[in-house]
Design an enzyme around this catalytic site. Sequence first.
Site, mmCIF file in Angstrom:
data_model
loop_
_atom_site.group_PDB
_atom_site.id
_atom_site.type_symbol
_atom_site.label_atom_id
_atom_site.label_comp_id
_atom_site.label_asym_id
_atom_site.label_seq_id
_atom_site.Cartn_x
_atom_site.Cartn_y
_atom_site.Cartn_z
ATOM 1 N N ASP A 69 -40.750 12.767 -20.962
ATOM 2 C CA ASP A 69 -41.101 13.678 -22.017
ATOM 3 C C ASP A 69 -42.800 13.315 -22.273
ATOM 4 O O ASP A 69 -42.859 11.939 -21.625
ATOM 5 C CB ASP A 69 -40.039 12.922 -23.180
ATOM 6 N N TYR A 109 -44.796 32.975 -21.960
ATOM 7 C CA TYR A 109 -43.362 32.613 -21.421
ATOM 8 C C TYR A 109 -42.725 32.670 -20.185
ATOM 9 O O TYR A 109 -42.308 32.211 -19.474
ATOM 10 C CB TYR A 109 -42.684 32.513 -22.821
ATOM 11 N N ASP A 111 -47.662 14.002 -18.963
ATOM 12 C CA ASP A 111 -47.190 15.671 -19.151
ATOM 13 C C ASP A 111 -46.861 16.712 -18.007
ATOM 14 O O ASP A 111 -47.519 16.034 -16.778
ATOM 15 C CB ASP A 111 -49.195 16.306 -19.737
ATOM 16 N N LYS A 153 -41.504 31.479 -17.092
ATOM 17 C CA LYS A 153 -40.796 31.192 -16.076
ATOM 18 C C LYS A 153 -40.159 32.019 -14.903
ATOM 19 O O LYS A 153 -39.343 31.743 -13.891
ATOM 20 C CB LYS A 153 -39.744 31.744 -16.967
ATOM 21 N N ASN A 172 -37.170 21.017 -16.838
ATOM 22 C CA ASN A 172 -36.023 21.217 -17.955
ATOM 23 C C ASN A 172 -37.829 21.511 -19.153
ATOM 24 O O ASN A 172 -37.177 21.654 -19.631
ATOM 25 C CB ASN A 172 -35.311 20.261 -18.423
#
Length: 234
Positions: free
Chosen positions: A28, A150, A54, A154, A81
């Site tokens: 994370d 976004y 990151d 994706k 994810n």
Amino acid sequence: MVTGAGRGIGRAMAEALAGHGASVAVNDIVAERAEETAALINDAGGRAAAFAADVGQHAAVLEMAAAVEKELGPADLLVNNAGIPGSFSAFKFVDSQPSDWEPFLRVNLYGVLHCCHAFAPAMKERGWGRVVTISSEAWRMGTDYGISMYAAGKAGAIGFMRQLASELGHDGVTANCISLGELDNLPLPDDYFARYPVARAGSADDVVALLLYLVSDEAAWMTGQVLPLNGGLS
Ligand SMILES: NC(=O)c1ccc[n+]([C@@H]2O[C@H](COP(=O)([O-])OP(=O)(O)OC[C@H]3O[C@@H](n4cnc5c(N)ncnc54)[C@H](O)[C@@H]3O)[C@@H](O)[C@H]2O)c1
């Protein structure tokens, strides 16, 4: 390796993989979140270690991959994810500047490239691997929520994953995407889900069930696919 596993479905997937015997590298960008997930897994009798990085930074991801290999061995599974969620009404494209676009593309697209670049070569070398990228139905369903970048990130990751599947299919490595509808960790009213044929938000359990199939030996012939998991929305 599960990225962005410090909370949300990333954490749920990390816990589920550990419950099935995987040693889990928990990534994370927020170190405390990754450490908390790793502690939950270790306290429950599983094996996990936290790796703060990151995914949008290539050098940091390469460094993380080396640390993972040293501590847990080479990764057989990579779950991409980590994502910057499509904050509703982040901005309308026509009113935005390139500087607004950058974070969404850097994490949602480049983050996937960086992690595959770091972890897939060892899978190819060993002749077995599973890469799963968590995508969103925003990649192909138009909305007026202000999530254009976004969706672009994706969608880019999906195109990349389909090519990766072709490149690595001969080497026992599969690459698939799970394209999600809205889950129950978003602050949406119940009546929002009336538009879904299965009229409820998705849950972490829904995602885990499909993930466990995709990373199994039984899924060896499933690759290059974008699996919608969306309560019938599409
Ligand atoms: N929740 C939904 O309804 C939904 C719907 C469609 C797709 N998705 C996708 O599922 C994934 C997980 O969603 P979630 O709801 O669990 O998100 P979340 O925001 O609850 O958790 C994401 C985690 O990723 C971490 N993260 C963010 N940027 C990072 C980076 N650059 N490097 C490493 N870690 C980083 C965050 O710190 C956070 O802990 C995302 O890719 C998201 O786009 C979620």
